[in-house]
Design a protein around this motif. Structure first.
Motif, PDB file in Angstrom:
ATOM      1  N   LEU A 185      62.636  65.594  47.657  1.00 20.84           N
ATOM      2  CA  LEU A 185      62.948  66.977  47.312  1.00 20.84           C
ATOM      3  C   LEU A 185      64.295  67.391  47.905  1.00 20.84           C
ATOM      4  N   LYS A 186      64.620  66.878  49.078  1.00 28.79           N
ATOM      5  CA  LYS A 186      65.908  67.228  49.691  1.00 28.79           C
ATOM      6  C   LYS A 186      67.069  66.805  48.805  1.00 28.79           C
ATOM      7  N   ASP A 187      66.986  65.608  48.234  1.00 31.17           N
ATOM      8  CA  ASP A 187      68.041  65.149  47.336  1.00 31.17           C
ATOM      9  C   ASP A 187      68.112  66.019  46.087  1.00 31.17           C
ATOM     10  N   LEU A 188      66.962  66.491  45.643  1.00 28.89           N
ATOM     11  CA  LEU A 188      66.955  67.388  44.489  1.00 28.89           C
ATOM     12  C   LEU A 188      67.669  68.692  44.820  1.00 28.89           C
ATOM     13  N   TRP A 189      67.375  69.259  45.983  1.00 25.82           N
ATOM     14  CA  TRP A 189      68.032  70.516  46.371  1.00 25.82           C
ATOM     15  C   TRP A 189      69.543  70.311  46.526  1.00 25.82           C
ATOM     16  N   PRO A 207      72.193  79.178  39.581  1.00 23.01           N
ATOM     17  CA  PRO A 207      70.742  78.972  39.586  1.00 23.01           C
ATOM     18  C   PRO A 207      70.045  79.792  40.676  1.00 23.01           C
ATOM     19  N   TYR A 208      68.907  80.377  40.309  1.00 18.51           N
ATOM     20  CA  TYR A 208      68.060  81.104  41.253  1.00 18.51           C
ATOM     21  C   TYR A 208      66.641  80.555  41.138  1.00 18.51           C
ATOM     22  N   LEU A 209      65.976  80.378  42.266  1.00 18.50           N
ATOM     23  CA  LEU A 209      64.608  79.889  42.247  1.00 18.50           C
ATOM     24  C   LEU A 209      63.702  80.986  41.714  1.00 18.50           C
ATOM     25  N   SER A 210      63.095  80.746  40.582  1.00 20.12           N
ATOM     26  CA  SER A 210      62.218  81.726  39.954  1.00 20.12           C
ATOM     27  C   SER A 210      60.771  81.541  40.402  1.00 20.12           C
ATOM     28  N   SER A 211      60.352  80.291  40.487  1.00 16.03           N
ATOM     29  CA  SER A 211      58.983  80.007  40.939  1.00 16.03           C
ATOM     30  C   SER A 211      58.900  78.540  41.337  1.00 16.03           C
ATOM     31  N   ILE A 212      58.051  78.252  42.309  1.00 16.49           N
ATOM     32  CA  ILE A 212      57.819  76.860  42.699  1.00 16.49           C
ATOM     33  C   ILE A 212      56.381  76.727  43.166  1.00 16.49           C
ATOM     34  N   HIS A 213      55.721  75.679  42.710  1.00 20.74           N
ATOM     35  CA  HIS A 213      54.338  75.388  43.097  1.00 20.74           C
ATOM     36  C   HIS A 213      54.275  73.924  43.482  1.00 20.74           C
ATOM     37  N   ILE A 214      53.925  73.667  44.714  1.00 19.12           N
ATOM     38  CA  ILE A 214      53.881  72.299  45.212  1.00 19.12           C
ATOM     39  C   ILE A 214      52.459  71.959  45.651  1.00 19.12           C
ATOM     40  N   PRO A 221      67.337  90.559  39.686  1.00 20.39           N
ATOM     41  CA  PRO A 221      68.327  89.483  39.825  1.00 20.39           C
ATOM     42  C   PRO A 221      69.445  89.820  40.796  1.00 20.39           C
ATOM     43  N   TYR A 222      69.792  91.094  40.907  1.00 19.09           N
ATOM     44  CA  TYR A 222      70.873  91.505  41.797  1.00 19.09           C
ATOM     45  C   TYR A 222      70.472  91.426  43.272  1.00 19.09           C
ATOM     46  N   GLN A 223      69.174  91.292  43.538  1.00 17.32           N
ATOM     47  CA  GLN A 223      68.691  91.214  44.913  1.00 17.32           C
ATOM     48  C   GLN A 223      68.346  89.783  45.318  1.00 17.32           C
ATOM     49  N   ARG A 224      68.549  88.849  44.444  1.00 14.55           N
ATOM     50  CA  ARG A 224      68.182  87.465  44.720  1.00 14.55           C
ATOM     51  C   ARG A 224      69.330  86.697  45.364  1.00 14.55           C
ATOM     52  N   VAL A 225      68.970  85.604  45.995  1.00 15.81           N
ATOM     53  CA  VAL A 225      69.969  84.708  46.570  1.00 15.81           C
ATOM     54  C   VAL A 225      69.919  83.401  45.788  1.00 15.81           C
ATOM     55  N   PRO A 226      71.032  82.670  45.705  1.00 13.52           N
ATOM     56  CA  PRO A 226      71.057  81.408  44.960  1.00 13.52           C
ATOM     57  C   PRO A 226      69.977  80.437  45.434  1.00 13.52           C
ATOM     58  N   LEU A 227      69.658  79.500  44.573  1.00 15.01           N
ATOM     59  CA  LEU A 227      68.513  78.602  44.785  1.00 15.01           C
ATOM     60  C   LEU A 227      68.539  77.895  46.130  1.00 15.01           C
ATOM     61  N   VAL A 228      69.654  77.302  46.484  1.00 15.09           N
ATOM     62  CA  VAL A 228      69.714  76.536  47.735  1.00 15.09           C
ATOM     63  C   VAL A 228      69.442  77.430  48.939  1.00 15.09           C
ATOM     64  N   GLN A 229      69.958  78.638  48.919  1.00 14.14           N
ATOM     65  CA  GLN A 229      69.706  79.562  50.029  1.00 14.14           C
ATOM     66  C   GLN A 229      68.235  79.935  50.109  1.00 14.14           C
ATOM     67  N   LYS A 230      67.600  80.141  48.958  1.00 15.05           N
ATOM     68  CA  LYS A 230      66.168  80.467  48.957  1.00 15.05           C
ATOM     69  C   LYS A 230      65.336  79.289  49.455  1.00 15.05           C
ATOM     70  N   ILE A 231      65.692  78.073  49.046  1.00 18.04           N
ATOM     71  CA  ILE A 231      64.983  76.894  49.526  1.00 18.04           C
ATOM     72  C   ILE A 231      65.103  76.781  51.038  1.00 18.04           C
ATOM     73  N   ASP A 232      66.282  77.036  51.578  1.00 20.04           N
ATOM     74  CA  ASP A 232      66.473  76.986  53.027  1.00 20.04           C
ATOM     75  C   ASP A 232      65.584  78.017  53.729  1.00 20.04           C
ATOM     76  N   GLU A 233      65.446  79.187  53.124  1.00 19.25           N
ATOM     77  CA  GLU A 233      64.577  80.215  53.707  1.00 19.25           C
ATOM     78  C   GLU A 233      63.121  79.752  53.718  1.00 19.25           C
ATOM     79  N   LEU A 234      62.664  79.208  52.609  1.00 20.10           N
ATOM     80  CA  LEU A 234      61.270  78.767  52.520  1.00 20.10           C
ATOM     81  C   LEU A 234      61.003  77.583  53.445  1.00 20.10           C
ATOM     82  N   ALA A 235      62.013  76.731  53.637  1.00 15.35           N
ATOM     83  CA  ALA A 235      61.837  75.544  54.473  1.00 15.35           C
ATOM     84  C   ALA A 235      61.652  75.884  55.948  1.00 15.35           C
TER      85      ALA A 235
END
Length: 341
Positions: free
Chosen positions: A53-57, A86-93, A174-188
């Protein structure tokens, strides 16, 4: 930051190419992951290819910072490079085996609520994590192994989703969202396995949706409404679906796939074939579903091509996937009810 300029491709095809991550891959013996076969999906080969998943991000880093650029031919004959973030809209793992829970603490701040994971090996059904979204309102329905067992296409008891590790759906503007990589870092921060899990560790129910919002075009084009189109793409995260995705690509896209991943490198290979190069292999993670918002005119859907049929197919696949898992996806519903506004 820009993708291919293949003149034989339509604008929609070029967009699909440009937002498809190409991820470094490795191989592992099937005997080492025999648990994957317990889901009734025999792999039928000695080795299985997987990615982390890290390589994907990492594939989304440059896109998150500068946007992914796709060449667009306008009706006037002018060519522009349209950029999307890109913005992370949803993720289910869901994992095939329980994942060690993250540190047991709760944080609240800036409207974000995070809770540590909980696991139970003894439970007859998987526990659902709380929603991790920028709003406290519930924008999704938890997946339940005990529900929808009698509905066509839904998960049966013998094909359970697995152990839920993370479930996140974005519901903010959408104006309150952060780009995908930043959101992934937050969730991680509370789900560190986001950086260590491999596609072979995940059950077939693992997926993510990415919202692509336009930011600018080069050269700048005024009053071109169709360049305001937003896209929502769905991607599987599990190796269990890789063979199925290859077959789908052959049938549905029938074109070469290329992508800018890692320092702007471009790679072109026939769809459905593993990408190989110096130092290792590569895997593409194309969208299996797509929804659109503010799509007007014929810029993205060429009436002389299969674009309309392809888009209908991809939208239907996304809709079917959400119904199969009995999920409410905020962005999908918004895109659906405002697709032509």
């Amino acid at each position: 930051m820009s993708c291919c300029f293949g003149s034989s491709l339509t604008n929609f095809e070029r967009f699909l190419q440009c937002i498809t991550p190409v991820v470094p891959s490795k191989n592992v013996s099937q005997s080492c992951i025999s648990d994957l076969n317990t889901r009734g999906q025999p792999l039928g080969k000695d080795t299985v290819e997987y990615f982390t998943l890290k390589d994907l991000w990492d594939c989304y880093k440059e896109w998150s910072a500068f946007g992914a650029g796709t060449n667009v031919m306008l009706e006037s004959g002018e060519s522009v490079m349209q950029f999307f973030v890109p913005y992370l809209s949803s993720i289910h793992i869901y994992s095939d085996k329980p994942v060690a829970p993250s540190r047991n603490r709760r944080e609240e701040g800036d409207g974000v609520e995070l809770e540590s994971d909980t696991w139970s090996d003894d439970s007859g059904s998987d526990n659902s994590s709380p929603s991790l979204s920028n709003n406290s309102s519930k924008s999704w329905d938890a997946v339940s192994e005990d529900s929808n067992c009698d509905q066509d296409g839904s998960w049966s008891r013998k094909n359970r989703p697995g152990y839920l590790y993370l479930q996140y759906t974005e519901v903010s503007s959408p104006y309150q969202r952060v780009p995908l990589v930043q959101k992934i870092d937050e969730l991680a921060r509370t789900h560190p396995a986001l950086m260590t899990l491999r596609s072979i560790d995940l059950s077939p129910a693992s997926w993510m949706a990415v919202a692509w919002y336009p930011i600018y075009s080069i050269p700048s084009v005024k009053n071109e409404k169709d360049l305001e189109t937003c896209f929502l793409t769905y991607h599987t995260l599990s190796s269990s679906f890789q063979d199925n995705m290859e077959e789908y690509q052959d049938i549905e896209l029938g074109k070469c796939m290329c992508c800018c991943c890692g320092g702007g490198a471009q790679k072109k290979e026939p769809v459905g074939e593993k990408l190989t190069g110096g130092g290792g292999g590569w895997m593409s993670v194309p969208p299996f579903g797509v929804a659109t918002y503010k799509m007007q005119g014929d810029i993205w859907v060429n009436p002389e091509s299969w674009d309309s049929e392809r888009l209908t197919f991809l939208y239907g696949a996304a809709d079917s996937w959400l119904k199969q898992l009995n999920l409410y996806h905020h962005d999908f519903n918004f895109f659906t009810f405002h697709s032509a506004l």
